[in-house]
Design a protein around this motif. Structure first.
Motif, PDB file in Angstrom:
ATOM      1  N   ARG A 155      -5.569   0.963   8.972  1.00  0.00           N
ATOM      2  CA  ARG A 155      -5.308   1.858   7.856  1.00  0.00           C
ATOM      3  C   ARG A 155      -5.216   1.296   6.587  1.00  0.00           C
ATOM      4  O   ARG A 155      -6.126   1.931   5.424  1.00  0.00           O
ATOM      5  CB  ARG A 155      -4.023   2.585   8.132  1.00  0.00           C
ATOM      6  N   GLU A 156      -4.780  -0.081   6.381  1.00  0.00           N
ATOM      7  CA  GLU A 156      -4.521  -0.393   5.179  1.00  0.00           C
ATOM      8  C   GLU A 156      -5.448  -1.487   4.910  1.00  0.00           C
ATOM      9  O   GLU A 156      -5.734  -1.921   3.557  1.00  0.00           O
ATOM     10  CB  GLU A 156      -3.052  -0.836   5.001  1.00  0.00           C
ATOM     11  N   VAL A 200       0.762  -1.210  -0.089  1.00  0.00           N
ATOM     12  CA  VAL A 200       0.021  -0.050   0.045  1.00  0.00           C
ATOM     13  C   VAL A 200       0.877   1.047  -0.108  1.00  0.00           C
ATOM     14  O   VAL A 200       1.850   1.311   0.931  1.00  0.00           O
ATOM     15  CB  VAL A 200      -1.028   0.206   1.260  1.00  0.00           C
ATOM     16  N   TYR A 214       0.794   5.701  -0.534  1.00  0.00           N
ATOM     17  CA  TYR A 214       0.064   6.945  -0.118  1.00  0.00           C
ATOM     18  C   TYR A 214       0.163   8.314  -0.925  1.00  0.00           C
ATOM     19  O   TYR A 214       1.454   8.370  -0.988  1.00  0.00           O
ATOM     20  CB  TYR A 214      -0.187   7.298   1.210  1.00  0.00           C
ATOM     21  N   GLY A 218      -4.023   0.538  -2.876  1.00  0.00           N
ATOM     22  CA  GLY A 218      -3.525  -0.728  -2.655  1.00  0.00           C
ATOM     23  C   GLY A 218      -3.189  -1.594  -3.844  1.00  0.00           C
ATOM     24  O   GLY A 218      -3.699  -1.370  -4.912  1.00  0.00           O
ATOM     25  N   ALA A 221      -4.962   6.073  -0.379  1.00  0.00           N
ATOM     26  CA  ALA A 221      -4.205   5.038  -0.327  1.00  0.00           C
ATOM     27  C   ALA A 221      -4.358   4.337  -1.590  1.00  0.00           C
ATOM     28  O   ALA A 221      -5.294   4.255  -2.062  1.00  0.00           O
ATOM     29  CB  ALA A 221      -4.732   3.954   0.800  1.00  0.00           C
TER      30      ALA A 221
END
Length: 223
Positions: A90-91, A48, A50, A57, A55
């Motif tokens: 977060r991911e 991932v 940013y 992925g 984000a």
């Protein structure tokens, strides 16, 4: 969707206290066991990156010959702050969206991040492994917790031990002139197999090929 989430409530906590509670609950579902790479015909690499509050992925699926079978990308807005030890919250949302889009189901996934080498043994690799019920391994670029001696030569692995002196992973020097990588089992793998699998998937670079390719595409597609 080829993968069925075990519990969607484990994805989006509203507070750090709730996030820690989720990790403690998920720990009860942790399974560590040997995994033979010969049982994996397709292997995923996950990363991932940013840009501002977004984000990106990436899931790359390769075969045993290191040939790319599929590349999936997905962008989402970030909804959870960056807090060491809570990266999964977060991911995970964007990673799960990538897995939803896969046409080919991998037998194993290597993630850029920690497995059980984590204060609550719930790094991103473990988190995703439990959610999707897929064997996973964490391959990180730095140590989050525990202690280890720095390996001195390529191919050397030193044990990472936690505060209870339990082994939670390995510090492994994969290439000359680079810093060691941190290897730890995520889910349905174990210490020995996670190290052996990463070693087998190295292709002349610092990172094992699935993770290296995922990182490559995360940078290429970010712009």
């Amino acid at each position: 969707m080829m993968f069925v989430l075990k519990a969607s409530k484990w994805i989006a906590p509203k507070t750090l206290e709730e996030a820690e509670h989720i990790q403690n609950e998920m720990f009860k579902h942790l399974v560590l066991c040997p995994f033979d790479l010969s049982n994996a015909s397709l292997i995923a690499g996950v990363d991932v990156s940013y840009t501002n509050n977004e984000a990106l992925g990436i899931v790359v699926v390769i075969n045993r010959n290191f040939e790319v079978v599929e590349v999936i990308s997905q962008k989402t807005k970030v909804s959870f702050p960056y807090v060491p030890g809570f990266l999964a919250f977060r991911e995970a949302p964007v990673i799960l969206k990538c897995f939803e889009k896969l046409q080919f189901k991998p037998d194993l996934a290597l993630l850029d991040g920690q497995g059980i080498a984590h204060p609550r043994k719930l790094g991103i690799a473990t988190h995703i492994g439990i959610l999707l019920d897929i064997p996973t391994i964490g391959v990180a670029k730095s140590l989050l917790c525990g202690r280890c001696e720095k390996p001195e030569k390529v191919g050397q692995a030193t044990e990472i031990k936690d505060k209870n002196n339990d082994i939670i992973g390995y510090c492994y020097l994969s290439k000359t002139g680079t810093k060691p990588i941190i290897i730890s089992p995520g889910y349905k793998t174990d210490l020995k197999s996670s190290l052996c699998i990463v070693q087998a998937l190295l292709n002349g670079y610092k990172l094992p090929e699935p993770v290296r390719l995922a990182h490559y595409y995360s940078q290429k597609l970010k712009t």
